[in-house]
Design an enzyme around this catalytic site. Structure first.
Site, PDB file in Angstrom:
ATOM      1  N   ARG A  91     -42.022  42.969 -16.001  1.00 25.26           N
ATOM      2  CA  ARG A  91     -42.939  41.436 -16.170  1.00 25.26           C
ATOM      3  C   ARG A  91     -44.418  41.700 -15.783  1.00 25.26           C
ATOM      4  O   ARG A  91     -45.110  40.619 -16.232  1.00 25.26           O
ATOM      5  CB  ARG A  91     -42.086  40.487 -15.109  1.00 25.26           C
ATOM      6  CG  ARG A  91     -40.606  40.458 -15.806  1.00 25.26           C
ATOM      7  CD  ARG A  91     -39.695  39.637 -14.903  1.00 25.26           C
ATOM      8  NE  ARG A  91     -38.359  39.296 -15.403  1.00 25.26           N
ATOM      9  CZ  ARG A  91     -37.473  38.570 -14.650  1.00 25.26           C
ATOM     10  NH1 ARG A  91     -37.684  38.060 -13.644  1.00 25.26           N
ATOM     11  NH2 ARG A  91     -36.176  38.711 -15.173  1.00 25.26           N
ATOM     12  N   GLU A  97     -21.439  36.158 -11.010  1.00 24.83           N
ATOM     13  CA  GLU A  97     -22.166  35.889 -12.171  1.00 24.83           C
ATOM     14  C   GLU A  97     -21.699  37.077 -13.341  1.00 24.83           C
ATOM     15  O   GLU A  97     -22.335  37.956 -13.645  1.00 24.83           O
ATOM     16  CB  GLU A  97     -23.660  36.231 -12.025  1.00 24.83           C
ATOM     17  CG  GLU A  97     -24.581  36.026 -13.038  1.00 24.83           C
ATOM     18  CD  GLU A  97     -26.050  36.393 -12.916  1.00 24.83           C
ATOM     19  OE1 GLU A  97     -26.875  36.298 -13.761  1.00 24.83           O
ATOM     20  OE2 GLU A  97     -26.285  36.830 -11.617  1.00 24.83           O
ATOM     21  N   LYS A 146     -22.023  31.535 -11.207  1.00 25.43           N
ATOM     22  CA  LYS A 146     -23.149  31.494 -11.732  1.00 25.43           C
ATOM     23  C   LYS A 146     -23.081  31.625 -13.065  1.00 25.43           C
ATOM     24  O   LYS A 146     -22.546  33.032 -13.461  1.00 25.43           O
ATOM     25  CB  LYS A 146     -24.288  32.390 -11.284  1.00 25.43           C
ATOM     26  CG  LYS A 146     -25.641  32.370 -11.654  1.00 25.43           C
ATOM     27  CD  LYS A 146     -26.769  33.255 -10.949  1.00 25.43           C
ATOM     28  CE  LYS A 146     -27.982  33.078 -11.591  1.00 25.43           C
ATOM     29  NZ  LYS A 146     -29.269  33.817 -11.083  1.00 25.43           N
ATOM     30  N   SER A 151     -30.579  31.142 -16.571  1.00 24.60           N
ATOM     31  CA  SER A 151     -31.533  30.761 -17.843  1.00 24.60           C
ATOM     32  C   SER A 151     -31.379  31.901 -18.880  1.00 24.60           C
ATOM     33  O   SER A 151     -31.578  31.591 -19.935  1.00 24.60           O
ATOM     34  CB  SER A 151     -32.899  30.509 -17.515  1.00 24.60           C
ATOM     35  OG  SER A 151     -33.364  31.884 -16.718  1.00 24.60           O
ATOM     36  N   GLY A 152     -31.071  32.978 -18.613  1.00 23.02           N
ATOM     37  CA  GLY A 152     -30.494  34.093 -19.577  1.00 23.02           C
ATOM     38  C   GLY A 152     -31.485  34.267 -20.712  1.00 23.02           C
ATOM     39  O   GLY A 152     -30.990  34.532 -21.941  1.00 23.02           O
ATOM     40  N   GLY A 153     -32.919  34.440 -20.704  1.00 17.71           N
ATOM     41  CA  GLY A 153     -33.725  34.635 -21.708  1.00 17.71           C
ATOM     42  C   GLY A 153     -34.272  33.324 -22.307  1.00 17.71           C
ATOM     43  O   GLY A 153     -34.827  33.427 -23.222  1.00 17.71           O
ATOM     44  N   SER A 196     -29.831  28.376 -10.904  1.00 16.97           N
ATOM     45  CA  SER A 196     -30.043  29.485 -10.461  1.00 16.97           C
ATOM     46  C   SER A 196     -31.072  30.369 -11.623  1.00 16.97           C
ATOM     47  O   SER A 196     -30.563  31.530 -11.906  1.00 16.97           O
ATOM     48  CB  SER A 196     -28.826  30.271  -9.806  1.00 16.97           C
ATOM     49  OG  SER A 196     -29.558  31.499  -9.152  1.00 16.97           O
ATOM     50  N   ARG A 218     -36.815  33.968 -14.531  1.00 16.33           N
ATOM     51  CA  ARG A 218     -37.955  33.630 -15.424  1.00 16.33           C
ATOM     52  C   ARG A 218     -38.213  32.158 -15.784  1.00 16.33           C
ATOM     53  O   ARG A 218     -39.617  32.118 -15.986  1.00 16.33           O
ATOM     54  CB  ARG A 218     -37.663  34.569 -16.566  1.00 16.33           C
ATOM     55  CG  ARG A 218     -37.887  36.075 -16.639  1.00 16.33           C
ATOM     56  CD  ARG A 218     -37.503  36.833 -17.588  1.00 16.33           C
ATOM     57  NE  ARG A 218     -36.043  36.800 -17.902  1.00 16.33           N
ATOM     58  CZ  ARG A 218     -35.372  37.390 -18.848  1.00 16.33           C
ATOM     59  NH1 ARG A 218     -36.090  38.176 -19.875  1.00 16.33           N
ATOM     60  NH2 ARG A 218     -34.089  37.598 -19.114  1.00 16.33           N
TER      61      ARG A 218
END
Length: 332
Positions: free
Chosen positions: A33, A177, A219, A261-263, A289, A292
């Site tokens: 990142r 999660e 999650k 958010s998972g991408g 939660s 990015r």
């Protein structure tokens, strides 16, 4: 296990208008990142960036907790105050990522199982001395040709359950999660099917380990078509599918649900969270939660040496997700 302590922590994390910042990226993930933003990924740069995340004014209005990484929990601010203490002084609960990452699952090509159970009891005891009140363990489930297999789903569910039991033994609230990855060209219907199977297996294994559901936060992934799919779904369709899937596979007496958010892009994650809450009918608090989807704009401006804009972008993103957690977000 003191269930009253676990329930108290869960209630604080699931407070109205609030969610969790996931700032638990490993050095390896940070490197990707930082490099994309044009910033060298040194240990000091990671400390300075996280200091910005933890000290920005107003975030306590929108964040109930922050998930830290092992490196970060041991770092201090410029004033010599440990990061967990920096957060606690603002009424934000410090948590810790405790898994050791997803590794190749033997005899199952392209599938992963998360490791890190060895020595976890001792690590939890140490993390507790830093003021940690909750923990997180991430499993990854990939959708592809002939996968996920039952072996992969159940191996990860079993590990999540053993982790959760160790956390509850230490009076640390476990966030479980089981992430169904967005990678692939699968349909939303396939995502629904895999997410439901994964959640059902996870809660079955939690029960077998005598984990108290009331002291667990899920999650969860949202139910989404694969990012390489030609299928396009509205936020309303995603919200309805996600809530329906959860209601069919998650016990009503868990403490609550937070979404990763998972991408997704920042805007997509917020709009979909908003639609999930507007769909209604869920017996749990449904909040965020995100990593990015909160940090992207802040990191971009910080890497450009514009700390003021970084802080403003960061507060804007946590505020929009706070509104979305109540179904009150307006994209305009």
């Amino acid at each position: 296990m003191d269930l009253a302590i676990l329930k108290q922590t869960a209630a604080a994390l699931l407070a109205r208008n609030k969610g969790i910042l996931a700032a638990d990226e490993s050095a390896k993930t940070c490197a990707k990142r930082f490099e994309a933003a044009g910033m060298p990924c040194t240990k000091e740069n990671r400390r300075l960036y996280r200091q910005l995340l933890f000290t920005t004014p107003q975030i306590e209005k929108y964040l109930s907790g922050v998930i830290l990484f092992d490196e970060t929990i041991r770092q201090k601010s410029d004033e010599g105050i440990s990061f967990p203490q920096v957060l606690s002084r603002r009424g934000i609960i410090p948590g810790i990522k405790v898994d050791a990452g997803a590794k190749d699952l033997a005899l199952h090509q392209e599938e992963k199982v998360t490791e890190g159970l060895d020595g976890l009891r001792e690590r939890l005891a140490e993390y507790k001395t830093f003021g940690t009140k909750f923990a997180k363990w991430r499993a990854v489930i990939t959708i592809g040709q002939n996968i996920p297999t039952n072996a992969c789903i159940h191996a990860n569910a079993h590990a999540l359950a053993r982790y959760a039991a160790l956390c509850q033994e230490a009076d640390i609230l476990p966030i479980v999660e089981p992430e169904v990855l967005i990678d692939g060209d699968h349909s939303i219907e396939r995502s629904y099917e895999v997410t439901r199977a994964t959640l059902e297996a996870t809660f079955s294994e939690l029960a077998k380990q005598d984990v108290a559901y009331e002291g667990v936060i899920l999650k969860s992934s949202m139910v989404l078509p694969g990012k390489n799919s030609n299928q396009r779904k509205t936020s309303e369709e995603i919200g309805e599918a996600t809530v329906k899937c959860l209601k069919e596979s998650v016990p009503e007496n868990i403490a609550g649900v937070m979404f990763l958010s998972g991408g997704q892009t920042d805007e997509q994650a917020t709009a979909n969270l908003n639609a999930i809450n507007k769909a209604g009918g869920a017996p749990w608090r449904l909040t965020f939660s995100f990593s990015r989807a909160i940090q992207n704009p802040a990191l971009k401006f910080w890497a450009q040496k514009n700390e003021e804009l970084a802080r403003k972008a960061y507060v804007f993103r946590v505020r929009t997700n706070s509104l979305a957690s109540e179904g009150k977000y307006d994209e305009s």
